[in-house]
Design an enzyme around this catalytic site. Structure first.
Site, PDB file in Angstrom:
ATOM      1  N   HIS A 200       0.821  -1.212   0.000  1.00  0.00           N
ATOM      2  CA  HIS A 200       0.000   0.000   0.000  1.00  0.00           C
ATOM      3  C   HIS A 200       0.857   1.266   0.000  1.00  0.00           C
ATOM      4  CE1 HIS A 200      -3.277  -2.805   1.075  1.00  0.00           C
ATOM      5  NE2 HIS A 200      -3.902  -2.027   0.212  1.00  0.00           N
ATOM      6  N   GLU A 443     -11.199 -10.737  -4.170  1.00  0.00           N
ATOM      7  CA  GLU A 443      -9.740 -10.649  -4.003  1.00  0.00           C
ATOM      8  C   GLU A 443      -9.172 -11.815  -3.214  1.00  0.00           C
ATOM      9  OE1 GLU A 443      -8.676  -6.938  -2.148  1.00  0.00           O
ATOM     10  OE2 GLU A 443     -10.217  -7.097  -0.631  1.00  0.00           O
ATOM     11  N   ASP A 467      -4.577  -8.212  -4.249  1.00  0.00           N
ATOM     12  CA  ASP A 467      -4.654  -9.293  -3.266  1.00  0.00           C
ATOM     13  C   ASP A 467      -4.913 -10.640  -3.924  1.00  0.00           C
ATOM     14  OD1 ASP A 467      -4.149  -8.313  -0.649  1.00  0.00           O
ATOM     15  OD2 ASP A 467      -5.904  -7.041  -0.891  1.00  0.00           O
ATOM     16  N   CYS A 514     -10.215  -3.223  -9.927  1.00  0.00           N
ATOM     17  CA  CYS A 514      -9.649  -2.020  -9.306  1.00  0.00           C
ATOM     18  C   CYS A 514      -8.240  -2.251  -8.783  1.00  0.00           C
ATOM     19  CB  CYS A 514     -10.558  -1.501  -8.204  1.00  0.00           C
ATOM     20  SG  CYS A 514     -10.823  -2.683  -6.883  1.00  0.00           S
TER      21      CYS A 514
HETATM   22  C1  PEP Z   1      -6.624  -5.046  -4.449  1.00  0.00           C
HETATM   23  O1  PEP Z   1      -6.374  -5.870  -3.580  1.00  0.00           O
HETATM   24  O2  PEP Z   1      -6.434  -5.248  -5.657  1.00  0.00           O
HETATM   25  C2  PEP Z   1      -7.178  -3.736  -4.104  1.00  0.00           C
HETATM   26  C3  PEP Z   1      -7.581  -2.915  -5.036  1.00  0.00           C
HETATM   27  O3  PEP Z   1      -7.209  -3.401  -2.808  1.00  0.00           O
HETATM   28  P1  PEP Z   1      -5.908  -2.998  -1.955  1.00  0.00           P
HETATM   29  O4  PEP Z   1      -4.791  -2.754  -2.893  1.00  0.00           O
HETATM   30  O5  PEP Z   1      -6.285  -1.788  -1.180  1.00  0.00           O
HETATM   31  O6  PEP Z   1      -5.705  -4.188  -1.081  1.00  0.00           O
HETATM   32 MG    MG Z   2      -7.131  -5.634  -1.622  1.00  0.00          MG
END
Ligand code: PEP
Ligand code: MG
Length: 590
Positions: A200, A443, A467, A514
């Protein structure tokens, strides 16, 4: 590369590119020895706050010990409960208290360190005693110290707010909460020993802060010195410590290009992306806070496909209340109207921890108390967030999405709470969008596999490939040692992604993506061809993704997606899609 030992020699270290572009500057070294946060000198003006913090923690520890005492009395009888009585006496021992407060006021030690000093007096005394029973008590005294530490709140910040002038931040590792504490304008770039491209922190450097970052450098925090000159080449994943004048010149030209690219652009028209044969899909942006909306709008996104709400919860000791959250979500809804925003309920856990999670570390945080699991275990936090989002939904188009779903039970429990919250708002006469959808992130491999069942409980899906990849391939997204195994174009991932779209379509559900894969130009044709309804990504790259979509017909993209599923290795997939991308862009004159 091994350290040379000569401070003035340039040294090149190779790591993982986490955020592109080049910057040079002076090092701000963040030292994080495990005990650093426990031993800190405080400023004279902070003495009162520190004493207040300490007293509060002692009172809470006392309360906790009293509860424990009661429980022991109930379960095992008064004799056992007496042990706790002794702990409480130590906690309130005037010698401990006086010594601790003296250390804070006179020696200006922080509360953790001072209490350790105070209680050490008792430990030392007990440890010199020959009596077995009393020696055993010294272990309990350490236990009391640990309890007080827990109640002292999150570890003190590591001087991150004190970056007084523009600098390159070098650290062993940096969490998103730590990044969020830094004064944004003074952070030129990030270089860390650990970390992966999909952590992140890396994502925030690319998307939110747009600063160069190189992670997984191994030893950078041990070989640089505070104030030393450094160049961070985020595009190549390299840092140069103590660069030569020639290297500074060479990189300086690149830096100037970057400044020119970052100049503000006029707002683009906000619209979906279209293939050459008229197939449309939503092209939206990922955000972490309201201050990114200007960029989202200027880049022509036709919505926000992922609003990560965690930043509001991080880097503070309290939780954001309903009103604070409502005002924030309302701004998002109003600024984007008539376009939508998918607000994700907090995805805490993994590498984004609340103070209570930091104090009780898990062995496998990414497989632990994360996302919807935490929301369901803390329904008061969940309800408050749902109320805030729903109230904001009266001011625009909001959708609500749950992270880390792994089973139908979670969706059902979450929906029951969601409906109950809506009933409550109705009774109070609070306006909200009664059709506000509740969707699931796909995910976890479990969610991808039972997408047909989940479709019956969810109004829409969005695939979190960041994820999904780490769980499907068992490769930690933030671990540089397995970064080579973390591969969104792995055939196993592609199969899952395709089966999720097919299932969603069969069940009549809208499905987006996403994860960072949505912003990889090499993945665009495949995602379009698989039939995703939306690609949500870093707003910076959005115009590029739009033009790639505009260079292919839907029929061609479908064919490319089908063919890419036939390859056995990710290298083969990448080679194939690269060729196609180059060919289509050439044909289109791009
Ligand atoms: C993901 O896991 O692809 C996602 C968009 O969420 P994050 O990156 O916040 O875990
Ligand atoms: Mg995620």
């Amino acid at each position: 590369m091994a350290p040379t030992g000569k401070g003035s020699q340039p040294m090149i270290l190779e790591g993982i590119s986490a955020s592109p572009e080049v910057v040079s500057g002076k090092v701000f070294l963040v030292k994080m020895a495990p005990d650093d946060f426990l031993r800190r000198r405080i400023e004279p003006e902070d003495v009162d706050t520190e004493i207040a913090r300490l007293r509060k923690a002692l009172a809470r520890t006392r309360e906790e010990l009293e509860n424990l005492q009661q429980k022991l009395a109930q379960d095992f009888g008064q004799d056992h409960a007496k042990i706790i009585e002794a702990d409480i006496m130590i906690l309130e021992d005037p010698i401990v208290l006086n010594e601790t407060e003296r250390r804070v006021t006179e020696e200006r030690q922080n509360a953790e360190w001072a209490f350790y000093g105070g209680i050490s007096k008792v430990v030392d005394a007990l440890e010199t005693i020959q009596d077995d029973y009393l020696r055993h008590r010294s272990t309990d005294v350490k236990d009391i110290w640990r309890r007080v530490l827990r109640h002292l709140g999150p570890p003190a910040e590591k001087g991150l707010r004190k970056i007084a002038e523009p600098a390159v931040v070098v650290a062993p590792d940096l969490s998103l909460a730590e990044l969020a504490q830094m004064p944004k304008d003074n952070v030129l770039a990030i270089a860390t020993d650990r970390g992966g491209r999909y952590s992140h922190t890396a994502i925030a450097c690319r998307e939110k802060w747009q600063i160069p970052a190189v992670v997984g450098l191994g030893t950078v925090s041990r070989v640089v010195r505070d104030g030393e000159a450094i160049i961070v080449d985020g595009s190549r994943g390299v840092v140069i410590i103590n660069p030569t004048p020639e290297q500074i010149d060479q990189y300086g030209a690149q830096e100037r290009k970057m400044v020119a690219r970052a100049a503000p652009r006029p707002a683009a028209e906000r619209r979906p992306a279209v293939t050459t044969d008229g197939h449309q899909l939503d092209l939206s942006a990922n955000i972490e806070s309201v201050d990114e909306l200007d960029l989202v709008i200027s880049q022509g996104a036709n919505g926000v496909g992922l609003y990560r709400t965690e930043l509001m919860f991080l880097g503070r000791t309290d939780l954001p209340g309903e009103e604070e959250q409502y005002k924030t979500y309302r701004q998002v809804a109003e600024r984007l109207r008539p376009d939508y925003a998918v607000v994700r309920t907090v995805d805490l856990g993994g590498d984004k921890l609340l103070p209570e999670q930091e104090q009780r570390p898990e062995d496998n945080p990414f497989l632990g108390w994360r996302g919807v699991r935490l929301s369901l275990a803390r329904p008061e936090i969940f309800r408050q967030q749902l109320r805030a989002i729903l109230r904001a939904s009266a001011h625009g188009t909001l959708k609500i999405m749950l992270p880390m779903v792994s089973g139908v039970e979670e969706m059902r429990q979450a929906r029951a709470i969601f409906e109950d919250v809506k009933d409550g708002l109705k009774r109070e006469g609070q306006p909200f969008d009664e059709n506000c959808p509740l969707g699931a992130m796909i995910e976890t491999p479990a969610a991808a596999t039972i997408a047909d069942f989940l479709a019956e409980e969810s109004d829409f899906f969005s695939v979190g490939s960041n994820d999904l990849v780490q769980y499907a391939l068992a490769a930690d997204r933030g671990n540089e040692r397995v970064a080579h195994l973390y591969e969104p174009m792995h055939p196993a991932v592609l199969r899952m992604m395709k089966s999720v779209v097919d299932t969603a379509k069969a069940k009549g559900r809208w499905v987006g993506i996403c994860g960072e894969m949505g912003g990889d130009p090499l993945a665009t044709f495949v995602l379009v061809g698989m039939g995703y309804d939306e690609i949500s990504t870093n707003p910076i790259i959005l115009p590029e993704i739009r033009s790639i979509i505009g260079a292919v017909s839907f029929a061609e993209a479908q064919q490319i997606a089908r063919a890419s599923l036939e390859f056995r290795t990710s290298d083969e997939v990448r080679g194939y899609v690269r060729e196609n991308l180059i060919a289509r862009l050439r044909e289109g004159g791009g």
